[in-house]
Design a protein around this motif. Structure first.
Motif, PDB file in Angstrom:
ATOM      1  N   LEU A   1       0.832  -1.196   0.000  1.00  0.00           N
ATOM      2  CA  LEU A   1       0.000   0.000   0.000  1.00  0.00           C
ATOM      3  C   LEU A   1       0.874   1.256   0.000  1.00  0.00           C
ATOM      4  N   GLY A   2       0.369   2.320  -0.605  1.00  0.00           N
ATOM      5  CA  GLY A   2       1.023   3.620  -0.504  1.00  0.00           C
ATOM      6  C   GLY A   2       0.509   4.350   0.721  1.00  0.00           C
ATOM      7  N   PHE A   3       1.425   4.899   1.527  1.00  0.00           N
ATOM      8  CA  PHE A   3       1.016   5.519   2.779  1.00  0.00           C
ATOM      9  C   PHE A   3       1.321   7.006   2.853  1.00  0.00           C
ATOM     10  N   MET A   4       1.996   7.586   1.837  1.00  0.00           N
ATOM     11  CA  MET A   4       2.434   8.965   1.971  1.00  0.00           C
ATOM     12  C   MET A   4       1.702   9.897   1.004  1.00  0.00           C
ATOM     13  N   TYR A   5       1.224  11.027   1.549  1.00  0.00           N
ATOM     14  CA  TYR A   5       0.657  12.094   0.731  1.00  0.00           C
ATOM     15  C   TYR A   5       1.768  13.077   0.347  1.00  0.00           C
TER      16      TYR A   5
ATOM     17  N   GLY B   1       4.380  11.405  -3.922  1.00  0.00           N
ATOM     18  CA  GLY B   1       3.296  11.003  -3.045  1.00  0.00           C
ATOM     19  C   GLY B   1       1.938  11.299  -3.656  1.00  0.00           C
ATOM     20  N   MET B   2       0.887  10.809  -3.018  1.00  0.00           N
ATOM     21  CA  MET B   2      -0.471  11.024  -3.497  1.00  0.00           C
ATOM     22  C   MET B   2      -0.986  12.405  -3.093  1.00  0.00           C
TER      23      MET B   2
ATOM     24  N   PRO C   1      -2.010   5.496 -15.530  1.00  0.00           N
ATOM     25  CA  PRO C   1      -2.520   6.405 -14.493  1.00  0.00           C
ATOM     26  C   PRO C   1      -3.789   5.843 -13.861  1.00  0.00           C
ATOM     27  N   MET C   2      -3.826   5.850 -12.539  1.00  0.00           N
ATOM     28  CA  MET C   2      -4.941   5.252 -11.820  1.00  0.00           C
ATOM     29  C   MET C   2      -5.815   6.330 -11.206  1.00  0.00           C
ATOM     30  N   PRO C   3      -7.076   5.991 -10.905  1.00  0.00           N
ATOM     31  CA  PRO C   3      -7.957   6.950 -10.235  1.00  0.00           C
ATOM     32  C   PRO C   3      -7.578   7.083  -8.761  1.00  0.00           C
TER      33      PRO C   3
ATOM     34  N   THR D   1      -7.258  14.924  -3.760  1.00  0.00           N
ATOM     35  CA  THR D   1      -7.865  14.111  -4.819  1.00  0.00           C
ATOM     36  C   THR D   1      -7.568  12.626  -4.679  1.00  0.00           C
ATOM     37  N   GLY D   2      -6.515  12.249  -3.979  1.00  0.00           N
ATOM     38  CA  GLY D   2      -6.116  10.845  -3.886  1.00  0.00           C
ATOM     39  C   GLY D   2      -5.421  10.320  -5.125  1.00  0.00           C
ATOM     40  N   LEU D   3      -5.098  11.224  -6.081  1.00  0.00           N
ATOM     41  CA  LEU D   3      -4.433  10.805  -7.314  1.00  0.00           C
ATOM     42  C   LEU D   3      -2.914  10.792  -7.123  1.00  0.00           C
TER      43      LEU D   3
END
Length: 451
Positions: free
Chosen positions: A5-9, A76-77, A148-150, A81-83
């Protein structure tokens, strides 16, 4: 799920997800078929010596269709938007076969009026690995790449399964390991014992890894030695030394496998028994020095993760108690404090907890011994890791407790209920390459019938 999982914004804050969050897609799978077999022969040579011959065979086949999610830009994300993540579909297959043949010779002998023990052995192993991937996979009619993912979490049916191309080999490896080893336990006096031994190894590896050929051969003789001394009938002290020699399967930025890691390990300890030898405690201090230990270093120009060999020193203290404290109760308790130092003298490998503890208590009801119970768990201190984008992801200290109750309702049958993660603790299981959440509270009910 392939990866983590990605954990960093992008603002440096840490994300938190539901424990069921996953970066994968519904069509993914990883099927593994393992076949093992062995044959063993032991022959008694007189009263004091035994010869043992063994052969082991392993055959492993993997078939994979996987989906990977990553932050290629390293920013990071987006916290709003979470993108920011991209996905990569991959498919492949690999085979691994290994053969191990060994012979050991052990027993007792008399020297200088005392009885001693000795063991000698030789072994030879070979293994072959062939890894393939699907070339020319198509996504919506175009070659698959990073997509590219949502906003995450995304649905499991967002990316259709690619049209897979033909399998092509990208890596082959042939490994050979020859070993000769021996050890003897010498009774120097009634209270002083010595253990000395050696391990000789010749390691060879050749093949191709992503079009990079490799051919490595290395030989190493590793000694080890130890002393034990009985201070009293209930207290024993010991000191030991051993070499470290471990082949590594990680490759550097050029795709060349790293050399084996080497080093030394030292340990000093005390063992004491209590309660008429029903309880044994051990207190030990240790230190290990490893050179060229594979450590993740980032991505090369081809987008492949690579490693560097770094020097690491670890030292710490360990305590353990195990035994039966009463006629119906057994206990196990352990605690470890650790320090890890890198080649620059700074603290390193922060994803390894510096303090850990484990315990287990199990027993039977004195008034009704058919009913048994147990509770145990583990605790670890805070861990963290600095990701490639410079952000630090953290997991605080936590404990996971498990328990069981079992009922022998007839002499040859047992009904057992296991409860894992009793407190429903939410935690990231590892941060070495980021990670994913450990399992929530879950139960297992089993019936064991013995014929």
């Amino acid at each position: 799920m392939w990866g983590a999982l990605g954990f960093m914004y992008s603002d440096g804050t840490q994300a938190e997800w539901d424990r069921g969050a996953s970066t994968t897609q519904d069509w993914t799978y990883w099927d593994t078929t393992t076949k093992t077999g062995f044959v063993e022969y032991a022959h008694q040579l007189g009263q004091d010596w035994q010869l043992k011959l063994s052969y082991n065979r392993r055959d492993i086949r993997n078939d994979e269709r996987l989906f990977y999610a990553t932050d290629l830009a390293g920013a990071g994300m987006d916290p709003v938007t979470g993108l920011g993540l991209q996905g990569y579909p991959w498919g492949g297959a690999d085979t691994f076969t290994a053969d191990l043949l060994s012979a050991t010779f052990n027993g007792r002998f008399q020297m200088l009026g005392r009885e001693h023990e000795a063991m000698f052995g030789i072994s030879r192993s070979k293994s072959e690995t062939v890894s393939s991937q699907y070339a020319g996979a198509l996504c919506d009619g175009a070659p698959c790449g990073y997509i590219p993912m949502p906003a995450f979490p995304w649905p499991g049916d967002y990316i259709p399964e690619p049209v897979w191309g033909d399998l092509s080999v990208y890596s082959t490896s042939n490994e050979r390991l020859k070993r000769a080893y021996g050890a003897t336990r010498l009774s120097l006096t009634d209270r002083l014992k010595a253990v000395v031994g050696f391990n000789w190894a010749e390691y060879h590896r050749d093949g191709i890894n992503y079009a990079v050929p490799f051919n490595q051969t290395e030989r190493k003789t590793s000694p080890y030695a130890g002393l034990t001394f009985d201070f009293t009938p209930n207290l024993l002290g010991y000191v030991s030394y051993s070499d470290i020699y471990q082949p590594q399967s990680q490759s550097d930025a050029d795709g060349v496998y790293l050399d084996p890691t080497k080093g030394s390990n030292y340990e000093l300890g005390l063992k004491a028994d209590w309660l008429d030898k029903r309880l044994l405690t051990t207190l030990a201090v240790f230190r290990a020095e490893q050179d060229g230990l594979a450590t993740g270093a980032g991505y090369n120009d081809q987008g492949q993760f690579y490693y560097e060999g770094v020097d690491v020193e670890s030292k710490g203290v360990e305590f353990e108690a195990t035994g039966r404290v009463s006629d119906h109760v057994d206990v196990v308790f352990g605690y470890t404090a650790l320090k890890l130092t890198g080649q620059d003298g700074e603290d390193t490998y922060r994803w390894v907890p510096r303090r850990t503890a484990n315990f287990m208590v199990n027993g039977r009801l004195p008034a009704y011994t058919a009913l048994s119970y147990g509770i145990g768990g583990r605790w670890q201190s805070e861990i963290s890791n600095v990701e490639s984008n410079g952000f630090t992801v953290r997991q605080g200290s936590y404990a996971v407790v498990n328990g069981f109750v079992a009922w022998d309702f007839v002499p040859n049958a047992t009904l057992r209920l296991n409860v894992n993660n009793v407190g429903d603790e939410k935690y990231i299981n590892t941060l070495r390459y980021s990670g994913y959440y450990g399992a929530p509270r879950h139960y297992t009910l089993s019936l064991n019938w013995r014929f």
